[in-house]
Structure formats: structure tokens, C-alpha cells
Design an enzyme around this catalytic site. Sequence first.
Site, PDB file in Angstrom:
ATOM      1  N   ASP A 105      37.861  49.540  36.271  1.00  0.00           N
ATOM      2  CA  ASP A 105      38.389  48.662  37.128  1.00  0.00           C
ATOM      3  C   ASP A 105      39.463  49.159  37.050  1.00  0.00           C
ATOM      4  O   ASP A 105      40.210  49.556  36.321  1.00  0.00           O
ATOM      5  CB  ASP A 105      38.538  47.451  36.383  1.00  0.00           C
ATOM      6  CG  ASP A 105      38.875  46.175  36.932  1.00  0.00           C
ATOM      7  OD1 ASP A 105      39.508  46.744  38.041  1.00  0.00           O
ATOM      8  OD2 ASP A 105      38.602  45.106  36.880  1.00  0.00           O
ATOM      9  N   SER A 157      39.525  37.961  38.876  1.00  0.00           N
ATOM     10  CA  SER A 157      40.937  38.514  39.039  1.00  0.00           C
ATOM     11  C   SER A 157      41.694  37.814  38.398  1.00  0.00           C
ATOM     12  O   SER A 157      42.046  37.001  38.569  1.00  0.00           O
ATOM     13  CB  SER A 157      40.546  39.484  40.680  1.00  0.00           C
ATOM     14  OG  SER A 157      41.542  40.702  40.954  1.00  0.00           O
ATOM     15  N   HIS A 170      35.517  46.633  39.835  1.00  0.00           N
ATOM     16  CA  HIS A 170      36.422  45.518  40.006  1.00  0.00           C
ATOM     17  C   HIS A 170      35.331  44.766  40.748  1.00  0.00           C
ATOM     18  O   HIS A 170      35.418  44.676  41.602  1.00  0.00           O
ATOM     19  CB  HIS A 170      37.298  45.755  40.409  1.00  0.00           C
ATOM     20  CG  HIS A 170      38.723  44.246  40.239  1.00  0.00           C
ATOM     21  ND1 HIS A 170      38.807  43.656  39.528  1.00  0.00           N
ATOM     22  CD2 HIS A 170      39.107  43.707  41.818  1.00  0.00           C
ATOM     23  CE1 HIS A 170      39.921  43.096  39.529  1.00  0.00           C
ATOM     24  NE2 HIS A 170      39.361  42.738  40.944  1.00  0.00           N
TER      25      HIS A 170
END
Length: 224
Positions: free
Chosen positions: A174, A120, A205
Site C-alpha cells: 500500500d 481507507s 491500496h
Amino acid sequence: MSSSDLLSAVEIETGSDPTYAVIWMHGLGADGNDFVPIINELELSLQKRVRFIFPHAPMRPVTINNGYVMRAWYDISGANISSLEDEAGIRDAQKAIDALIDHEIRRGIASNNIVLAGFSQGGAIALQTGLRQENKLAGIMALSCYLPLSASLASEAHVANAAIPIFMAHGTFDAVVPISLAITSRENLRQAKYAPEWHEYPMEHSVCMQEISDLDRWLHRILS
């Protein structure tokens, strides 16, 4: 930068006098402990002497979370994470990771045995730093993330890492970093003459076991 000025980090070595280093950045609101368990899932850990470094991002207020103070590599102002980018924060994070790379080189790890990895926000910083790093690195692992400050890449990319191996992986479901943004980032990298290895998985995610297996094989290949 002295060692006392470096980001604090969790360090784990899979053997004495390690030959390789993996600097692995966590996501927003997590800390360096977040990806420590993955070491036990990697065959690489059994076969090579690796120093895993899991730095803790600084504490900062994050606008999208109502100014709540948490560990973050940079600020995020809204749901469209690639607009109104926190350029100053991104560049500060890049400098902090550059310092960790320099520290590993001083500790005896050859730069081309150093991998930058991240999830991320951490993956965005791995891309930001690795593509601009003046020392030739082994590779960049960019998980569930995107390419930040893409407009400046052409003028700032360093020739030392023009052919750097890049592992990109993303979940098709996601909702935090949309896969469409990751695909745009992949295409931007391709247009800049990089050759990212792309993987996608039916997940949100997060990280899945097939992804860990795939990145383990990739790490074996680039660190052989």
C-alpha cells in the site's frame, strides 16, 4: 437529527425485516456505490437478513488534491496522512455515522447487531466512531486504514465497546496508507486493551478475494 438530515446512502437488504445492519464507509473520492458489489461475494448475504448501508461522504475540497472538491469524510493536508489531522472534519464524520447508528436502532436493529465497516478514510471513521460509540456494537471492520485522533482515544473510548471485535486488514504494498502506519495503529489499539484481528495481503491500496473471504468468516462469527 431527523431522517432528512441523515447522510444519503445506498441501501440493500438481503432479506425482509433484516436483523443485522452493516454501515460501510467508502474511501476518498469514491461514493457509497463503491463497495455494493462486495455483497454478492459474501456468503453472509445468502444466510442472514442484513441491511447494508453505504453512505455517501459529503462533498468538500481536499487540500492534498489541490483543493479539488470530492466526496471525503475529512480533509487531508499532505502525504503524511496522520499528521496535521483534520480534527473538526473527523469529528463531524463521527457525528454523521453516530446518527446513522441511531437511525438503525430506531428502525428496530439491536445495536449489538450493527457493524461499522470502512475502507481507507472510511475505515478510519469506522474506528473513530465505533470505539467512542455509547451503544454496544457488533464489530468494526477497518480495511487499508489507520487509527485517527489516537491521542484522544484513551479519554474518549466508551466502555460499551471496550471489548468490541475489530477486523484490520492491509496490503503490504500500500503506497497510499503505508502498512507501517496501520501496524502502529494496531499496536496503539493493543496498548488500549483492544484485540484487533490482523490480516495482511500482498496487494496495494485495494481489496482482494482472500480478504473478502476472511472478512466474510469474521462477519459470520460476530453475527452468529
